[in-house]
Design a protein around this motif. Structure first.
Motif, PDB file in Angstrom:
ATOM      1  N   SER A  32       0.827  -1.208   0.000  1.00  0.00           N
ATOM      2  CA  SER A  32       0.000   0.000   0.000  1.00  0.00           C
ATOM      3  C   SER A  32       0.863   1.260   0.000  1.00  0.00           C
ATOM      4  CB  SER A  32      -0.950   0.004   1.198  1.00  0.00           C
ATOM      5  OG  SER A  32      -0.229   0.114   2.404  1.00  0.00           O
ATOM      6  N   VAL A  33       2.001   1.227   0.691  1.00  0.00           N
ATOM      7  CA  VAL A  33       2.913   2.377   0.673  1.00  0.00           C
ATOM      8  C   VAL A  33       3.479   2.565  -0.723  1.00  0.00           C
ATOM      9  CG1 VAL A  33       5.166   3.194   1.502  1.00  0.00           C
ATOM     10  CG2 VAL A  33       3.485   2.314   3.108  1.00  0.00           C
ATOM     11  N   PHE A  34       3.833   1.461  -1.399  1.00  0.00           N
ATOM     12  CA  PHE A  34       4.360   1.570  -2.752  1.00  0.00           C
ATOM     13  C   PHE A  34       3.314   2.134  -3.705  1.00  0.00           C
ATOM     14  CE2 PHE A  34       4.990  -0.216  -7.011  1.00  0.00           C
ATOM     15  CZ  PHE A  34       6.204   0.375  -7.303  1.00  0.00           C
ATOM     16  N   TRP A  35       2.057   1.705  -3.628  1.00  0.00           N
ATOM     17  CA  TRP A  35       1.008   2.229  -4.514  1.00  0.00           C
ATOM     18  C   TRP A  35       0.757   3.703  -4.246  1.00  0.00           C
ATOM     19  CZ3 TRP A  35       0.044   0.153  -8.835  1.00  0.00           C
ATOM     20  CH2 TRP A  35       0.068  -1.217  -8.999  1.00  0.00           C
ATOM     21  N   PHE A  36       0.840   4.117  -2.992  1.00  0.00           N
ATOM     22  CA  PHE A  36       0.681   5.536  -2.670  1.00  0.00           C
ATOM     23  C   PHE A  36       1.827   6.344  -3.259  1.00  0.00           C
ATOM     24  CE2 PHE A  36       1.457   9.206   0.071  1.00  0.00           C
ATOM     25  CZ  PHE A  36       0.241   9.850  -0.075  1.00  0.00           C
ATOM     26  N   ARG A  37       3.060   5.834  -3.135  1.00  0.00           N
ATOM     27  CA  ARG A  37       4.206   6.539  -3.707  1.00  0.00           C
ATOM     28  C   ARG A  37       4.107   6.623  -5.220  1.00  0.00           C
ATOM     29  NH1 ARG A  37       9.736   5.615  -0.650  1.00  0.00           N
ATOM     30  NH2 ARG A  37      10.315   6.829  -2.467  1.00  0.00           N
ATOM     31  N   LEU A  38       3.591   5.568  -5.858  1.00  0.00           N
ATOM     32  CA  LEU A  38       3.429   5.574  -7.310  1.00  0.00           C
ATOM     33  C   LEU A  38       2.389   6.608  -7.729  1.00  0.00           C
ATOM     34  CD1 LEU A  38       4.440   4.194  -9.884  1.00  0.00           C
ATOM     35  CD2 LEU A  38       2.542   2.602  -9.655  1.00  0.00           C
ATOM     36  N   ALA A  39       1.288   6.690  -6.999  1.00  0.00           N
ATOM     37  CA  ALA A  39       0.265   7.691  -7.314  1.00  0.00           C
ATOM     38  C   ALA A  39       0.800   9.103  -7.101  1.00  0.00           C
ATOM     39  CB  ALA A  39      -0.975   7.453  -6.446  1.00  0.00           C
ATOM     40  N   ALA A  40       1.560   9.313  -6.037  1.00  0.00           N
ATOM     41  CA  ALA A  40       2.150  10.623  -5.796  1.00  0.00           C
ATOM     42  C   ALA A  40       3.176  10.961  -6.876  1.00  0.00           C
ATOM     43  CB  ALA A  40       2.795  10.663  -4.415  1.00  0.00           C
ATOM     44  N   ALA A  41       3.894   9.963  -7.368  1.00  0.00           N
ATOM     45  CA  ALA A  41       4.870  10.192  -8.435  1.00  0.00           C
ATOM     46  C   ALA A  41       4.174  10.651  -9.710  1.00  0.00           C
ATOM     47  CB  ALA A  41       5.670   8.922  -8.693  1.00  0.00           C
ATOM     48  N   ASN A  62       5.022   8.617 -18.029  1.00  0.00           N
ATOM     49  CA  ASN A  62       4.828   7.216 -18.385  1.00  0.00           C
ATOM     50  C   ASN A  62       5.170   6.332 -17.185  1.00  0.00           C
ATOM     51  OD1 ASN A  62       7.637   7.137 -18.349  1.00  0.00           O
ATOM     52  ND2 ASN A  62       7.800   7.414 -20.560  1.00  0.00           N
ATOM     53  N   LEU A  63       5.007   5.054 -17.363  1.00  0.00           N
ATOM     54  CA  LEU A  63       5.178   4.119 -16.248  1.00  0.00           C
ATOM     55  C   LEU A  63       6.623   4.091 -15.750  1.00  0.00           C
ATOM     56  CD1 LEU A  63       3.882   2.006 -14.431  1.00  0.00           C
ATOM     57  CD2 LEU A  63       4.437   0.306 -16.148  1.00  0.00           C
ATOM     58  N   MET A  64       7.590   4.119 -16.654  1.00  0.00           N
ATOM     59  CA  MET A  64       8.995   4.028 -16.237  1.00  0.00           C
ATOM     60  C   MET A  64       9.427   5.251 -15.432  1.00  0.00           C
ATOM     61  SD  MET A  64       9.741   1.089 -17.061  1.00  0.00           S
ATOM     62  CE  MET A  64      11.418   1.112 -16.551  1.00  0.00           C
ATOM     63  N   SER A  65       9.029   6.442 -15.866  1.00  0.00           N
ATOM     64  CA  SER A  65       9.405   7.622 -15.091  1.00  0.00           C
ATOM     65  C   SER A  65       8.653   7.649 -13.763  1.00  0.00           C
ATOM     66  CB  SER A  65       9.160   8.897 -15.892  1.00  0.00           C
ATOM     67  OG  SER A  65       7.821   8.984 -16.301  1.00  0.00           O
ATOM     68  N   GLY A  66       7.425   7.168 -13.742  1.00  0.00           N
ATOM     69  CA  GLY A  66       6.681   7.073 -12.487  1.00  0.00           C
ATOM     70  C   GLY A  66       7.330   6.104 -11.511  1.00  0.00           C
ATOM     71  N   SER A  79      16.457  13.191 -11.815  1.00  0.00           N
ATOM     72  CA  SER A  79      16.886  12.400 -12.966  1.00  0.00           C
ATOM     73  C   SER A  79      15.934  12.545 -14.138  1.00  0.00           C
ATOM     74  CB  SER A  79      16.992  10.924 -12.579  1.00  0.00           C
ATOM     75  OG  SER A  79      17.916  10.749 -11.561  1.00  0.00           O
ATOM     76  N   VAL A  80      14.643  12.487 -13.866  1.00  0.00           N
ATOM     77  CA  VAL A  80      13.663  12.612 -14.939  1.00  0.00           C
ATOM     78  C   VAL A  80      13.715  14.010 -15.553  1.00  0.00           C
ATOM     79  CG1 VAL A  80      11.173  12.672 -15.418  1.00  0.00           C
ATOM     80  CG2 VAL A  80      12.127  10.827 -14.072  1.00  0.00           C
ATOM     81  N   CYS A  81      13.870  15.024 -14.730  1.00  0.00           N
ATOM     82  CA  CYS A  81      13.985  16.399 -15.263  1.00  0.00           C
ATOM     83  C   CYS A  81      15.260  16.560 -16.079  1.00  0.00           C
ATOM     84  CB  CYS A  81      13.954  17.407 -14.122  1.00  0.00           C
ATOM     85  SG  CYS A  81      12.339  17.564 -13.373  1.00  0.00           S
ATOM     86  N   ALA A  82      16.366  16.009 -15.593  1.00  0.00           N
ATOM     87  CA  ALA A  82      17.634  16.108 -16.331  1.00  0.00           C
ATOM     88  C   ALA A  82      17.545  15.388 -17.663  1.00  0.00           C
ATOM     89  CB  ALA A  82      18.775  15.539 -15.491  1.00  0.00           C
ATOM     90  N   LEU A  83      16.931  14.214 -17.675  1.00  0.00           N
ATOM     91  CA  LEU A  83      16.781  13.479 -18.925  1.00  0.00           C
ATOM     92  C   LEU A  83      15.886  14.212 -19.900  1.00  0.00           C
ATOM     93  CD1 LEU A  83      16.525   9.785 -17.737  1.00  0.00           C
ATOM     94  CD2 LEU A  83      18.350  10.830 -19.056  1.00  0.00           C
TER      95      LEU A  83
END
Length: 87
Positions: A32-41, A62-66, A79-83
């Motif tokens: 549940s913590v991982f799903w919350f972090r993914l939604a926040a991402a 997309n899924l990979m950056s999330g 990292s995502v912003c730099a890329l």
């Protein structure tokens, strides 16, 4: 046939986990913590895409950056912003 095997394996794993409720609660809490972090991402990615889109930079949502942001946190955002700037 593959679906039946998958369901049987899932039920077996659930049965093993239910025998020790502490392990089940720990696994459910981590999931549940991982799903919350993914939604926040994904929320952060959307806000970055809108905010930086006004400046001409587009951050991919997309899924990979999330997953990168969900696992790494703030370094993942950097990292995502730099890329997105470099590519």
């Amino acid at each position: 046939m593959k679906l039946a095997i998958g369901i049987a394996a899932g039920l077996f794993i659930l049965l093993v986990l239910v025998r020790n409720k502490r392990i089940l609660y720990t696994a459910a809490e981590k999931l549940s913590v991982f799903w919350f972090r993914l939604a926040a991402a994904f929320l952060v990615l959307f806000l970055l895409n809108v905010g930086l889109g006004l400046l001409g930079f587009f951050v991919p949502v997309n899924l990979m950056s999330g997953l990168m942001i969900a696992i790494l946190g703030i370094p993942g955002v950097a990292s995502v912003c730099a890329l997105s700037v470099l590519l």
